[in-house]
Write an enzyme that holds these catalytic residues in place. Structure first.
Site, PDB file in Angstrom:
ATOM      1  N   ASP A 141     -23.853 -14.087 -10.369  1.00 54.72           N
ATOM      2  CA  ASP A 141     -23.548 -13.205  -9.242  1.00 54.72           C
ATOM      3  C   ASP A 141     -24.484 -12.011  -9.219  1.00 54.72           C
ATOM      4  O   ASP A 141     -24.153 -10.967  -8.668  1.00 54.72           O
ATOM      5  CB  ASP A 141     -22.098 -12.735  -9.338  1.00 54.72           C
ATOM      6  CG  ASP A 141     -21.615 -12.119  -8.027  1.00 54.72           C
ATOM      7  OD1 ASP A 141     -20.620 -11.373  -8.054  1.00 54.72           O
ATOM      8  OD2 ASP A 141     -22.248 -12.379  -6.976  1.00 54.72           O
ATOM      9  N   LYS A 144     -30.063 -12.860  -6.320  1.00 52.47           N
ATOM     10  CA  LYS A 144     -30.023 -14.303  -5.958  1.00 52.47           C
ATOM     11  C   LYS A 144     -31.326 -15.015  -6.324  1.00 52.47           C
ATOM     12  O   LYS A 144     -31.298 -16.194  -6.633  1.00 52.47           O
ATOM     13  CB  LYS A 144     -29.698 -14.463  -4.466  1.00 52.47           C
ATOM     14  CG  LYS A 144     -28.450 -13.674  -4.029  1.00 52.47           C
ATOM     15  CD  LYS A 144     -27.276 -13.785  -4.997  1.00 52.47           C
ATOM     16  CE  LYS A 144     -26.228 -12.708  -4.774  1.00 52.47           C
ATOM     17  NZ  LYS A 144     -25.258 -12.622  -5.906  1.00 52.47           N
ATOM     18  N   ASP A 169     -22.098 -17.572  -7.085  1.00 53.95           N
ATOM     19  CA  ASP A 169     -21.589 -16.911  -5.885  1.00 53.95           C
ATOM     20  C   ASP A 169     -22.702 -16.819  -4.832  1.00 53.95           C
ATOM     21  O   ASP A 169     -23.888 -16.887  -5.155  1.00 53.95           O
ATOM     22  CB  ASP A 169     -21.092 -15.500  -6.229  1.00 53.95           C
ATOM     23  CG  ASP A 169     -20.325 -14.859  -5.076  1.00 53.95           C
ATOM     24  OD1 ASP A 169     -20.277 -13.618  -5.006  1.00 53.95           O
ATOM     25  OD2 ASP A 169     -19.784 -15.611  -4.226  1.00 53.95           O
ATOM     26  N   ASN A 170     -22.324 -16.687  -3.577  1.00 56.61           N
ATOM     27  CA  ASN A 170     -23.236 -16.355  -2.475  1.00 56.61           C
ATOM     28  C   ASN A 170     -24.302 -17.380  -2.154  1.00 56.61           C
ATOM     29  O   ASN A 170     -25.410 -17.019  -1.731  1.00 56.61           O
ATOM     30  CB  ASN A 170     -23.939 -15.009  -2.764  1.00 56.61           C
ATOM     31  CG  ASN A 170     -22.988 -13.931  -3.137  1.00 56.61           C
ATOM     32  OD1 ASN A 170     -23.017 -13.435  -4.251  1.00 56.61           O
ATOM     33  ND2 ASN A 170     -22.107 -13.555  -2.214  1.00 56.61           N
ATOM     34  N   GLU A 199     -16.848 -12.210   0.964  1.00 54.59           N
ATOM     35  CA  GLU A 199     -15.724 -11.354   0.601  1.00 54.59           C
ATOM     36  C   GLU A 199     -15.329 -10.393   1.738  1.00 54.59           C
ATOM     37  O   GLU A 199     -16.172  -9.763   2.340  1.00 54.59           O
ATOM     38  CB  GLU A 199     -16.052 -10.528  -0.666  1.00 54.59           C
ATOM     39  CG  GLU A 199     -17.391  -9.831  -0.670  1.00 54.59           C
ATOM     40  CD  GLU A 199     -18.492 -10.665  -1.322  1.00 54.59           C
ATOM     41  OE1 GLU A 199     -18.389 -11.899  -1.322  1.00 54.59           O
ATOM     42  OE2 GLU A 199     -19.457 -10.082  -1.803  1.00 54.59           O
TER      43      GLU A 199
HETATM   44  C1  LIG Z   1     -31.485  -9.088 -13.580  1.00 57.94           C
HETATM   45  N1  LIG Z   1     -30.110  -8.637 -13.699  1.00 57.94           N
HETATM   46  N2  LIG Z   1     -29.402  -8.735 -14.834  1.00 57.94           N
HETATM   47  C2  LIG Z   1     -28.182  -8.217 -14.596  1.00 57.94           C
HETATM   48  C3  LIG Z   1     -28.107  -7.755 -13.265  1.00 57.94           C
HETATM   49  C4  LIG Z   1     -27.118  -7.113 -12.501  1.00 57.94           C
HETATM   50  C5  LIG Z   1     -27.414  -6.763 -11.194  1.00 57.94           C
HETATM   51  C6  LIG Z   1     -26.398  -5.998 -10.372  1.00 57.94           C
HETATM   52  O1  LIG Z   1     -25.068  -6.370 -10.704  1.00 57.94           O
HETATM   53  C7  LIG Z   1     -26.618  -6.208  -8.901  1.00 57.94           C
HETATM   54  C8  LIG Z   1     -27.114  -5.171  -8.126  1.00 57.94           C
HETATM   55  C9  LIG Z   1     -27.346  -5.400  -6.768  1.00 57.94           C
HETATM   56  C10 LIG Z   1     -27.142  -6.672  -6.213  1.00 57.94           C
HETATM   57  C11 LIG Z   1     -26.660  -7.711  -7.013  1.00 57.94           C
HETATM   58  C12 LIG Z   1     -26.514  -9.100  -6.489  1.00 57.94           C
HETATM   59  N3  LIG Z   1     -25.416  -9.312  -5.535  1.00 57.94           N
HETATM   60  C13 LIG Z   1     -25.708  -9.287  -4.231  1.00 57.94           C
HETATM   61  O2  LIG Z   1     -26.819  -8.980  -3.814  1.00 57.94           O
HETATM   62  C14 LIG Z   1     -24.601  -9.610  -3.291  1.00 57.94           C
HETATM   63  C15 LIG Z   1     -24.769  -9.256  -1.940  1.00 57.94           C
HETATM   64  C16 LIG Z   1     -23.772  -9.524  -1.011  1.00 57.94           C
HETATM   65  C17 LIG Z   1     -23.967  -9.153   0.421  1.00 57.94           C
HETATM   66  C18 LIG Z   1     -23.599 -10.032   1.434  1.00 57.94           C
HETATM   67  C19 LIG Z   1     -23.767  -9.667   2.771  1.00 57.94           C
HETATM   68  C20 LIG Z   1     -24.321  -8.442   3.088  1.00 57.94           C
HETATM   69  F1  LIG Z   1     -24.468  -8.083   4.382  1.00 57.94           F
HETATM   70  C21 LIG Z   1     -24.707  -7.553   2.084  1.00 57.94           C
HETATM   71  C22 LIG Z   1     -24.522  -7.902   0.749  1.00 57.94           C
HETATM   72  C23 LIG Z   1     -22.575 -10.157  -1.407  1.00 57.94           C
HETATM   73  C24 LIG Z   1     -22.415 -10.514  -2.756  1.00 57.94           C
HETATM   74  O3  LIG Z   1     -21.272 -11.138  -3.183  1.00 57.94           O
HETATM   75  C25 LIG Z   1     -23.414 -10.257  -3.681  1.00 57.94           C
HETATM   76  O4  LIG Z   1     -23.213 -10.650  -4.984  1.00 57.94           O
HETATM   77  C26 LIG Z   1     -26.359  -7.468  -8.363  1.00 57.94           C
HETATM   78  C27 LIG Z   1     -28.670  -7.055 -10.642  1.00 57.94           C
HETATM   79  C28 LIG Z   1     -29.647  -7.717 -11.404  1.00 57.94           C
HETATM   80  C29 LIG Z   1     -29.359  -8.047 -12.714  1.00 57.94           C
HETATM   81 MG   LIG Z   2     -21.579 -11.977  -5.099  1.00 59.67          MG
END
Ligand SMILES: Cn1ncc2cc([C@H](O)c3cccc(CNC(=O)c4cc(-c5ccc(F)cc5)cc(O)c4O)c3)ccc21
Ligand SMILES: [Mg+2]
Length: 214
Positions: A141, A144, A169-170, A199
């Site tokens: 999650d 992506k 997810d997603n 969600e």
């Molecule tokens: C490398 N590394 N290692 C650990 C680690 C941890 C993170 C952060 O937890 C992190 C920060 C920002 C974004 C995310 C990904 N999630 C998303 O981008 C997402 C978007 C949407 C959505 C859907 C529709 C919209 F209009 C806007 C956003 C719905 C969803 O459920 C999502 O999970 C995860 C990042 C890289 C990492």
């Molecule tokens: Mg997600």
């Protein structure tokens, strides 16, 4: 300066949930994000699919890539058997700080190991740092475009075994097209798509469940 969305989510949990009651923490976050302020938790609809896959797998060691505020960490950890563990990886320190507090509020801090850092750096250290032989369950999650490289990394590090379940997810929104291609055209995986919705919205989204066969 003002508060952040994760900080406001934590406040909503502290105000509306019961300490030590994971179910009330989940409900408080879902209520807040549905009626007050959207946030990118896996949410209640996809959460039910996550719950059912988890109940089926009953993992001893689970991995989560992308903790964010800890909503899915709580959903996962509340269903783990005693002595089972969830390792969750978060690179953003502000997210990690909130997630620790939400996981602790749910009373699940003894079942969750939150590791701060990037998945690509930490996955190769799982064996040496946490004595992990392999994972029974992985929830993807995070970014992506990291789903494919990190799945390959888990393979190469020998962290997947026959029967390991990956749940992503997603895969529709925002989408993970390369990941779907990778797991669906790969003889080493048995994949199935679970349709749902993004969600707290009516937008289509879903989870891809892939069982490692090797
Ligand atoms: C490398 N590394 N290692 C650990 C680690 C941890 C993170 C952060 O937890 C992190 C920060 C920002 C974004 C995310 C990904 N999630 C998303 O981008 C997402 C978007 C949407 C959505 C859907 C529709 C919209 F209009 C806007 C956003 C719905 C969803 O459920 C999502 O999970 C995860 C990042 C890289 C990492
Ligand atoms: Mg997600």
């Amino acid at each position: 300066t003002g508060s952040s969305r994760p900080q406001r989510m934590l406040k909503a949990v502290q105000k509306n949930a019961t300490k030590g009651d994971p179910k009330s923490v989940i409900s408080a976050i879902d209520y807040y994000c549905r009626h007050k302020e959207w946030a990118m938790n896996v949410g209640d609809d996809k959460g039910l699919i996550l719950d059912s896959v988890l109940t089926e797998v009953n993992p001893s060691t689970a991995l989560e890539l992308g903790t964010y505020c800890g909503y899915s960490s709580v959903r996962i950890a509340r269903l783990l058997s005693p002595d089972s563990k969830l390792i969750t990886i978060e690179f953003n320190p502000a997210f990690a700080a909130i997630a620790r507090q939400i996981i602790a509020y749910a009373g699940l801090q003894d079942k969750v190991i939150l590791v701060e850092g990037a998945s690509g750096d930490l996955i190769p250290k799982m064996k040496e740092r946490f004595g992990i032989k392999s994972f029974d369950f992985v929830f993807l999650d995070h970014w992506k475009d990291r789903y494919v490289p990190d799945t390959k990394l888990l393979e190469d590090c020998g962290l997947l075994k026959k029967g390991t379940v990956l749940l992503a997810d997603n895969v529709i929104c925002p989408g993970a097209p390369e990941y779907l291609k990778y797991v669906r055209n790969n003889p080493r995986y048995e994949s199935r798509y679970y349709p749902s919705n993004l969600e707290y919205t009516k937008v289509e989204d879903g989870l891809e469940k892939s069982v490692f066969l090797e």
